[in-house]
Write a protein that holds these residues in place. Structure first.
Motif, PDB file in Angstrom:
ATOM      1  N   TRP A 120     181.907   2.534 -14.332  1.00 39.13           N
ATOM      2  CA  TRP A 120     181.654   3.887 -14.811  1.00 39.13           C
ATOM      3  C   TRP A 120     180.664   4.638 -13.915  1.00 39.13           C
ATOM      4  N   ASN A 121     179.697   3.950 -13.320  1.00 41.43           N
ATOM      5  CA  ASN A 121     178.719   4.636 -12.466  1.00 41.43           C
ATOM      6  C   ASN A 121     179.399   5.322 -11.285  1.00 41.43           C
ATOM      7  N   THR A 122     180.394   4.676 -10.688  1.00 42.82           N
ATOM      8  CA  THR A 122     181.149   5.284  -9.596  1.00 42.82           C
ATOM      9  C   THR A 122     182.002   6.429 -10.120  1.00 42.82           C
ATOM     10  N   ILE A 123     182.626   6.215 -11.251  1.00 41.92           N
ATOM     11  CA  ILE A 123     183.475   7.238 -11.860  1.00 41.92           C
ATOM     12  C   ILE A 123     182.650   8.477 -12.212  1.00 41.92           C
ATOM     13  N   GLU A 124     181.467   8.242 -12.777  1.00 40.88           N
ATOM     14  CA  GLU A 124     180.594   9.342 -13.159  1.00 40.88           C
ATOM     15  C   GLU A 124     180.186  10.161 -11.934  1.00 40.88           C
ATOM     16  N   LYS A 125     179.935   9.495 -10.831  1.00 38.39           N
ATOM     17  CA  LYS A 125     179.571  10.185  -9.596  1.00 38.39           C
ATOM     18  C   LYS A 125     180.700  11.126  -9.157  1.00 38.39           C
ATOM     19  N   GLN A 126     181.942  10.668  -9.244  1.00 39.68           N
ATOM     20  CA  GLN A 126     183.087  11.509  -8.883  1.00 39.68           C
ATOM     21  C   GLN A 126     183.153  12.743  -9.790  1.00 39.68           C
ATOM     22  N   PHE A 127     182.880  12.539 -11.062  1.00 37.07           N
ATOM     23  CA  PHE A 127     182.886  13.637 -12.020  1.00 37.07           C
ATOM     24  C   PHE A 127     181.824  14.678 -11.658  1.00 37.07           C
ATOM     25  N   ILE A 128     180.622  14.224 -11.346  1.00 35.90           N
ATOM     26  CA  ILE A 128     179.533  15.148 -11.015  1.00 35.90           C
ATOM     27  C   ILE A 128     179.856  15.916  -9.737  1.00 35.90           C
ATOM     28  N   VAL A 129     180.461  15.250  -8.764  1.00 35.43           N
ATOM     29  CA  VAL A 129     180.868  15.933  -7.533  1.00 35.43           C
ATOM     30  C   VAL A 129     181.882  17.040  -7.855  1.00 35.43           C
ATOM     31  N   LYS A 130     182.835  16.769  -8.761  1.00 34.59           N
ATOM     32  CA  LYS A 130     183.809  17.803  -9.157  1.00 34.59           C
ATOM     33  C   LYS A 130     183.108  18.990  -9.812  1.00 34.59           C
ATOM     34  N   CYS A 131     182.105  18.699 -10.648  1.00 35.74           N
ATOM     35  CA  CYS A 131     181.346  19.781 -11.290  1.00 35.74           C
ATOM     36  C   CYS A 131     180.669  20.660 -10.244  1.00 35.74           C
TER      37      CYS A 131
END
Length: 192
Positions: A120-131
Motif C-alpha cells: 500500500w505504501n507504494t500504491i499510496e505514493k502513486q495516488f499522491i503523484v496523481k493528485c
C-alpha cells in the motif's frame, strides 16, 4: 459507475486480483442525501471515498464569499486531503448536491490497510503523484488560458454538469465571476 476494481486500479495502479480483494474488503458503501455534509471546514476529515453516483461540491468561505473549489462526480475520489492525510482541520466543506452513493474507507481502516498490506505504501505514493498532477494541470490552465478557454475546456470535460449544477458554482471552479461566465455563454450563443 465503473467497476469498483477498475476505479481502484485507475487511482492506485495495477493490482493483482488477490490484492484488489484485500483493498476492496476495507471499503463499505455509504449513502448521503442531497444537502448532507461529507465533511465540514474546521473538522478533520476521517474518510476517503469513491463516488458511485451523485454530485458533491467542495467549497469554503473567504472574505464573506463562498468559493467552490471543485465539483466531484461519479467515479471520482472524494476527501479533504489536509484533514485525511495530515490530521489538520479541513479548509473545505464537502456537501452532496444530489442524493449520492459512495464507497468509503475510514481513516482507521486506511491506517490498518497500510499496516497489513505493505504494498500500500507504494500504491499510496502513486495516488499522491496523481493528485499533484491534477493540481498542476489546474494551476497551469488558470495561468495560461483565458477565461473563455477555461470555460470551453471545462464544458468539453463536464458537459452534463451545466444542467445539474448552479452556474455560479461552475464559475467559481473556473476562477471567474458569475457575470463573466454569463457573458461568455451569451457571446457563444450569439456566434452559433
Amino acid at each position: 459507475m465503473k467497476d469498483f476494481n477498475q476505479l481502484i486500479q485507475a487511482y492506485f495502479g495495477q493490482l493483482s486480483n488477490e490484492d484488489l480483494e484485500i483493498v476492496q474488503s476495507y471499503f463499505y458503501e455509504e449513502k448521503l442525501q442531497k444537502n448532507d455534509f461529507f465533511t465540514s471546514s474546521g473538522k478533520i476529515c476521517d474518510r476517503l471515498s469513491i463516488i458511485k453516483s451523485g454530485i458533491f461540491r467542495i467549497y469554503a468561505y473567504s472574505d464573506g464569499k463562498e468559493i467552490t473549489q471543485w465539483i466531484s462526480t461519479e467515479n471520482q475520489l472524494l476527501t479533504e486531503i489536509m484533514g485525511f492525510f495530515y490530521q489538520q482541520p479541513n479548509r473545505w466543506t464537502i456537501q452532496a448536491l444530489t442524493d449520492t452513493t459512495i464507497m468509503t474507507i475510514s481513516k482507521s481502516n486506511y491506517l490498518e490497510l497500510c499496516e497489513s498490506f505493505p504494498k500500500w505504501n507504494t500504491i499510496e505514493k502513486q495516488f499522491i503523484v496523481k493528485c499533484f498532477a491534477m493540481l498542476e494541470d489546474r494551476v497551469y490552465s488558470h495561468l495560461s488560458m483565458t477565461a473563455e478557454e477555461r470555460y470551453d475546456q471545462y464544458y468539453r470535460q463536464n458537459k452534463e454538469l451545466f444542467n445539474q449544477v448552479p452556474l455560479q458554482y461552475i464559475a467559481s471552479v473556473l476562477g471567474m465571476s458569475a457575470e463573466t461566465i454569463s457573458r461568455i455563454r451569451k457571446r457563444k450563443s450569439e456566434n452559433s
